[in-house]
Enzyme design. Structure first.
Site, short mmCIF file in Angstrom:
data_model
loop_
_atom_site.label_atom_id
_atom_site.label_comp_id
_atom_site.label_asym_id
_atom_site.label_seq_id
_atom_site.Cartn_x
_atom_site.Cartn_y
_atom_site.Cartn_z
N SER A 73 41.60 -41.38 -31.67
CA SER A 73 42.58 -42.61 -31.72
C SER A 73 41.98 -44.16 -31.83
O SER A 73 43.29 -44.14 -31.73
CB SER A 73 43.83 -42.55 -30.73
N HIS B 204 48.17 -42.63 -29.65
CA HIS B 204 47.05 -41.86 -29.32
C HIS B 204 46.92 -40.49 -28.50
O HIS B 204 46.02 -39.53 -29.71
CB HIS B 204 46.58 -42.65 -27.47
FE LIG Z 1 44.46 -38.98 -23.42
#
Ligand SMILES: [Fe+2]
Length: 300
Positions: A219, A154
């Site tokens: 992400s 992420h």
């Molecule tokens: Fe974040």
């Protein structure tokens, strides 16, 4: 570090309670070992290198291949351009320091180590000085395209890409400078909500339709491929601060700007003179007045 607090992050990436990472003692031990190195870490200190396992590299490769493709389809043009400037290897988990060295040259930002939840004041305030709190652990290998908490994927595929672009980096600094000027939970919560619905979950209009620019969308393979099915509202701070957070599954409401220039105008207008009196001046609700709402998962 216990995994219990991870349920607080369940809103970000799906149903945390169903994720295999919560019941896998070997995974939990590995995740916590890596996270424990953030204890006592000072903002700006170099992140220690991690010796990632072949299984962790394999998870990276799987996510890298999937995310690149879905980002091509649903990422906004500015994000796709920034992505080319970041050294995101396809075959291995990169170290914080190699990402930071590149970002530093491009925008003056570096990753600084986090082990999980970071208080809003520290997390947001560090952005004023060009530091973004990032973790190093990798999601569970059984579900490589879904994680109940932010991980190194992420942070690299979302925030790392953002921070390769000086325009995005300026917005992170703008958020940080506002947070550095205030101390109350109310004021920090307000900044956190604006951050959440822009730099984490923001959507922009383009000539090809809505495209994602928020790091949480960029992400998340699952959410990026279907964010356009959410209710897309025009960006409105008065609206978003009153919106209950989704506590299970994908965000049902996302806020859309007209362009990255529009986003910059919105954030600078709201944050450049932000202070403890902003909430009252704009007649926005206080935390205590929003007892029906869930507190947002803290964006480490
Ligand atoms: Fe974040």
């Amino acid at each position: 570090m216990s995994l219990t607090p991870l349920n607080m992050h369940g809103t970000r990436f799906g149903r945390a309670v169903e994720h295999p990472s919560l019941a896998d003692a070997t995974y939990v031990a590995r995740r916590n070992l890596i996270a424990s190195r953030a204890c006592g870490h000072q903002v700006g200190e170099p992140s220690p290198a991690v010796s990632y396992s072949e299984e962790e590299h394999a998870t990276w490769r799987t996510v890298h291949a999937a995310l690149r493709s879905v980002q091509d389809d649903w990422g906004c043009p500015q994000v796709l351009a920034a992505r080319e400037a970041v050294p995101v290897p396809p075959d291995r988990v990169p170290q914080h320091e190699e990402i930071s060295d590149r970002l530093d040259a491009l925008s003056g930002f570096r990753f600084t180590l986090a082990g999980g939840i970071v208080p809003n004041k520290r997390f947001l305030g560090a952005m004023a000085d060009g530091y973004f709190h990032a973790v190093q652990y990798v999601r569970h290998p059984a579900m490589p395209l879904y994680t109940p908490e932010p991980d190194v994927l992420h942070d690299v595929f979302g925030h790392g890409i953002h921070l390769a672009d000086p325009v995005f980096a300026d917005l992170y600094r703008t958020v940080g400078q506002a947070a550095a000027r205030v101390d109350s939970d109310d004021a920090l919560d307000l900044i956190s909500r604006v951050y959440w619905f822009t730099l984490e979950y923001g959507v922009t209009r383009t000539s090809h339709g809505p495209r994602a620019y928020g790091a949480a969308l960029l992400s998340s393979y699952g959410e990026l491929s279907r964010f356009a099915r959410a209710e897309l509202r025009s960006f409105d701070i008065d609206d978003l601060v009153r919106l209950p957070y989704q506590v299970d599954g994908y965000q049902p409401v996302l806020f859309t700007v007209d362009s990255m220039a529009h986003l910059a105008d919105i954030l600078h207008t709201f944050l450049d003179d932000f202070d403890e009196a902003t909430r009252d001046r704009r007649n926005l609700p206080r935390l205590a007045d929003r007892g029906f709402m869930n507190r947002p998962p803290i964006p480490r």
